[in-house]
Design a protein around this motif. Structure first.
Motif, PDB file in Angstrom:
ATOM      1  N   LYS A   1       0.846  -1.096   0.037  1.00 20.48           N
ATOM      2  CA  LYS A   1      -0.020  -0.181  -0.115  1.00 20.48           C
ATOM      3  C   LYS A   1       0.572   1.234   0.011  1.00 20.48           C
ATOM      4  CE  LYS A   1      -3.671  -2.433   0.175  1.00 20.48           C
ATOM      5  NZ  LYS A   1      -4.740  -2.551  -0.820  1.00 20.48           N
ATOM      6  N   LEU A   2       2.202   1.106   0.269  1.00 22.80           N
ATOM      7  CA  LEU A   2       2.977   2.330   0.024  1.00 22.80           C
ATOM      8  C   LEU A   2       3.525   2.421  -1.339  1.00 22.80           C
ATOM      9  CD1 LEU A   2       4.899   1.761   3.319  1.00 22.80           C
ATOM     10  CD2 LEU A   2       2.958   2.956   3.130  1.00 22.80           C
ATOM     11  N   TYR A   3       3.068   3.320  -1.724  1.00 20.96           N
ATOM     12  CA  TYR A   3       3.526   3.826  -3.248  1.00 20.96           C
ATOM     13  C   TYR A   3       4.756   4.647  -3.368  1.00 20.96           C
ATOM     14  CZ  TYR A   3      -0.888   1.428  -4.771  1.00 20.96           C
ATOM     15  OH  TYR A   3      -1.840   0.591  -4.892  1.00 20.96           O
ATOM     16  N   GLU A   4       4.779   5.336  -2.476  1.00 29.37           N
ATOM     17  CA  GLU A   4       6.138   6.376  -2.395  1.00 29.37           C
ATOM     18  C   GLU A   4       6.967   5.814  -1.988  1.00 29.37           C
ATOM     19  OE1 GLU A   4       5.452   9.068  -3.879  1.00 29.37           O
ATOM     20  OE2 GLU A   4       3.367   9.619  -3.729  1.00 29.37           O
ATOM     21  N   ARG A   5       8.488   5.956  -2.985  1.00 31.94           N
ATOM     22  CA  ARG A   5       9.586   5.275  -2.770  1.00 31.94           C
ATOM     23  C   ARG A   5      10.196   5.825  -1.246  1.00 31.94           C
ATOM     24  NH1 ARG A   5      13.417   2.615  -5.592  1.00 31.94           N
ATOM     25  NH2 ARG A   5      11.265   1.494  -6.277  1.00 31.94           N
TER      26      ARG A   5
ATOM     27  N   THR B   1      12.332  26.589   1.226  1.00 31.64           N
ATOM     28  CA  THR B   1      13.352  26.934   1.863  1.00 31.64           C
ATOM     29  C   THR B   1      14.746  26.006   1.789  1.00 31.64           C
ATOM     30  OG1 THR B   1      12.027  27.876   3.447  1.00 31.64           O
ATOM     31  CG2 THR B   1      14.317  27.689   4.160  1.00 31.64           C
ATOM     32  N   ASN B   2      14.286  24.574   1.804  1.00 37.46           N
ATOM     33  CA  ASN B   2      15.101  23.490   1.276  1.00 37.46           C
ATOM     34  C   ASN B   2      14.527  22.939   0.315  1.00 37.46           C
ATOM     35  OD1 ASN B   2      17.621  24.021   3.380  1.00 37.46           O
ATOM     36  ND2 ASN B   2      15.816  23.767   4.782  1.00 37.46           N
ATOM     37  N   LEU B   3      15.359  22.118  -0.364  1.00 41.78           N
ATOM     38  CA  LEU B   3      14.780  20.993  -1.390  1.00 41.78           C
ATOM     39  C   LEU B   3      14.019  20.176  -0.760  1.00 41.78           C
ATOM     40  CD1 LEU B   3      17.691  20.544  -3.813  1.00 41.78           C
ATOM     41  CD2 LEU B   3      15.695  21.771  -4.413  1.00 41.78           C
ATOM     42  N   SER B   4      12.696  19.768  -1.199  1.00 41.26           N
ATOM     43  CA  SER B   4      11.848  19.012  -0.797  1.00 41.26           C
ATOM     44  C   SER B   4      11.328  18.066  -1.788  1.00 41.26           C
ATOM     45  CB  SER B   4      10.675  19.743  -0.152  1.00 41.26           C
ATOM     46  OG  SER B   4      10.959  20.688   0.894  1.00 41.26           O
ATOM     47  N   LEU B   5      10.555  16.908  -1.425  1.00 37.13           N
ATOM     48  CA  LEU B   5       9.995  16.137  -2.221  1.00 37.13           C
ATOM     49  C   LEU B   5       8.631  15.903  -2.032  1.00 37.13           C
ATOM     50  CD1 LEU B   5      12.599  12.947  -1.979  1.00 37.13           C
ATOM     51  CD2 LEU B   5      12.224  14.497  -3.778  1.00 37.13           C
ATOM     52  N   TYR B   6       7.924  15.960  -3.434  1.00 37.50           N
ATOM     53  CA  TYR B   6       6.512  15.965  -2.880  1.00 37.50           C
ATOM     54  C   TYR B   6       6.097  14.478  -3.574  1.00 37.50           C
ATOM     55  CZ  TYR B   6       1.582  16.703  -4.351  1.00 37.50           C
ATOM     56  OH  TYR B   6       0.146  16.796  -4.653  1.00 37.50           O
ATOM     57  N   GLY B   7       5.215  13.963  -3.064  1.00 37.43           N
ATOM     58  CA  GLY B   7       4.575  12.646  -3.625  1.00 37.43           C
ATOM     59  C   GLY B   7       3.196  12.780  -4.293  1.00 37.43           C
ATOM     60  N   ILE B   8       3.262  12.303  -5.674  1.00 38.65           N
ATOM     61  CA  ILE B   8       1.976  12.408  -6.397  1.00 38.65           C
ATOM     62  C   ILE B   8       0.920  11.553  -5.763  1.00 38.65           C
ATOM     63  CG2 ILE B   8       0.947  11.951  -8.590  1.00 38.65           C
ATOM     64  CD1 ILE B   8       2.513  14.550  -8.650  1.00 38.65           C
ATOM     65  N   SER B   9       1.317  10.501  -5.348  1.00 43.48           N
ATOM     66  CA  SER B   9       0.284   9.241  -5.116  1.00 43.48           C
ATOM     67  C   SER B   9      -0.187   9.876  -3.494  1.00 43.48           C
ATOM     68  CB  SER B   9       1.020   7.981  -4.942  1.00 43.48           C
ATOM     69  OG  SER B   9       0.168   7.112  -3.936  1.00 43.48           O
ATOM     70  N   SER B  10       0.645  10.244  -2.592  1.00 43.81           N
ATOM     71  CA  SER B  10       0.209  10.477  -1.375  1.00 43.81           C
ATOM     72  C   SER B  10      -0.074  11.948  -1.101  1.00 43.81           C
ATOM     73  CB  SER B  10       1.535  10.029  -0.185  1.00 43.81           C
ATOM     74  OG  SER B  10       2.597  10.788  -0.536  1.00 43.81           O
ATOM     75  N   ASN B  11       0.144  12.767  -2.148  1.00 40.40           N
ATOM     76  CA  ASN B  11      -0.170  14.402  -2.008  1.00 40.40           C
ATOM     77  C   ASN B  11       0.498  15.004  -0.806  1.00 40.40           C
ATOM     78  OD1 ASN B  11      -1.249  16.771  -2.839  1.00 40.40           O
ATOM     79  ND2 ASN B  11      -3.240  16.392  -1.728  1.00 40.40           N
TER      80      ASN B  11
END
Length: 366
Positions: free
Chosen positions: A17-21, A60-70
């Motif tokens: 159920k965890l799609y985000e790496r 402010t710092n580089l971040s990661l956004y998850g398409i699946s989890s929003n």
């Protein structure tokens, strides 16, 4: 010690159920049992080859956004001067800095960082050009392979101004390629071939197998000359089936963005090529296009998480002030190839001038 297979099976159901790496990696970091489940899951070839990309966004710092989890994941990426980021390939983030010389000579220094693994950055030999135009200096940087797994057998391709340049690991300098003043829009590797796509849809190919022998001469073959009109942007992407596709980004009646996808058809000798009629459906492919490597993901593998027959791209807009300054806004637009509809996801308010564009990143499993 006997394994608790019932417990491992339950954990496997949770991991599915965890799609985000990022969530998968954190799952494996809990304990040894959870790590073994994560590794067993990663051995599944279908899952390993279908990585849902995440969006690296400048805050402010580089971040990661998850398409699946929003969800936005805050990280401290070890990338100095990330405001000079200009692309991502195989998990490596590319940064540049420049040095001016007399008569508008400009040296471009390219450094590649892998913020997801504990490895040293790679500094490439400088590229020299003659221009005082800085913005958009390197619209594309891509790698043929991961330097971690192929430290002596990878090639870097760079588009800068009107030129395509290639660099082979271990060679002392770049090989620059230009073709009658045509402007290159995208470049990608396919085995020992590198393809360069020009603004007028002329596709050029070069066989890189000679680079392994130390030869730095190159031959360019023009294998397509399309009569299509010029577009806002064109991308090359490999489908899940291994076909080469061209994605055209253009204005529809000068009002909204639309996309068209064409399939590349080669003969057995890979000498003649044509773009066949545009595709009406992407099949199981969902495309992610942008300034980094374009990525295909499986709609069925991420059922319910990705929109089928869709192209995910980053829409950017400049907003100018009365003093000539500007800031940029962006959001993820999702274009449906079948019906031409557009929906939006993740609208970011703004980011300042000279901050890098958002990039699609396929995280390695570690």
């Amino acid at each position: 010690m006997e394994r608790d297979w019932a417990n491992l099976e339950a954990l496997g159901l949770i991991l599915d159920k965890l799609y985000e790496r990022v969530d998968q990696i954190w799952f494996g970091a809990v304990c040894k049992n959870w790590l073994s489940v994560a590794k067993l899951n990663h051995q599944n070839q279908e899952l390993r080859n279908n990585v849902l990309p995440m969006l690296m966004i400048p805050k402010t710092n580089l971040s990661l956004y998850g398409i699946s989890s929003n969800t936005t994941y805050e990280f401290q990426f070890p990338i100095p001067y990330y405001d000079n980021c200009c692309g991502c390939s195989h998990g490596w983030i590319t940064t540049i800095h420049t040095k001016y010389h007399a008569y508008f000579a400009l040296d471009i220094f390219i450094t590649m960082f892998n913020p997801f693994k504990t490895v040293s950055p790679i500094t490439l030999p400088p590229l020299r050009t003659y221009s005082d135009y800085y913005e958009g200096l390197l619209p594309k940087v891509t790698l043929s392979a991961d330097p971690i797994t192929s430290p002596n057998d990878y090639v870097v391709a760079v588009i800068y101004h009107r030129t395509l340049a290639i660099f082979n690991a271990g060679q002392p300098r770049w090989t620059s390629i230009s073709y009658y003043g045509f402007i290159f829009m995208d470049v990608m590797f396919d085995g020992d071939l590198v393809y360069g796509l020009t603004k007028h849809h002329r596709l050029l190919s070069s066989d890189l197998s000679y680079l392994h022998e130390g030869d730095i001469t190159t031959t360019i073959n023009c294998i397509s000359n399309s009569s299509f009109r010029k577009d806002l942007k064109c991308y090359l992407v490999k489908s899940l089936e291994g076909d080469l596709w061209m994605v055209r980004k253009l204005l529809n009646d000068r009002i909204m963005i639309k996309f068209e996808v064409f399939k590349l058809q080669l003969n057995a000798q890979r000498e003649k090529v044509k773009w066949i009629v545009k595709l009406k459906s992407l099949g199981d492919n969902v495309l992610f296009v942008g300034d980094c490597d374009s990525i295909s993901a499986s709609a069925s593998c991420f059922s319910g998480r990705l929109k089928q027959d869709s192209i995910y791209h980053i829409n950017r807009a400049k907003h100018y002030t009365s003093f000539g300054q500007y800031w940029e806004t962006f959001n993820v637009e999702i274009y449906n190839v079948k019906d031409g509809s557009i929906c939006h996801q993740y609208a970011e308010n703004s980011f300042l001038k000279h901050v890098p564009p958002p990039l699609w990143v396929a995280l390695p499993f570690q």
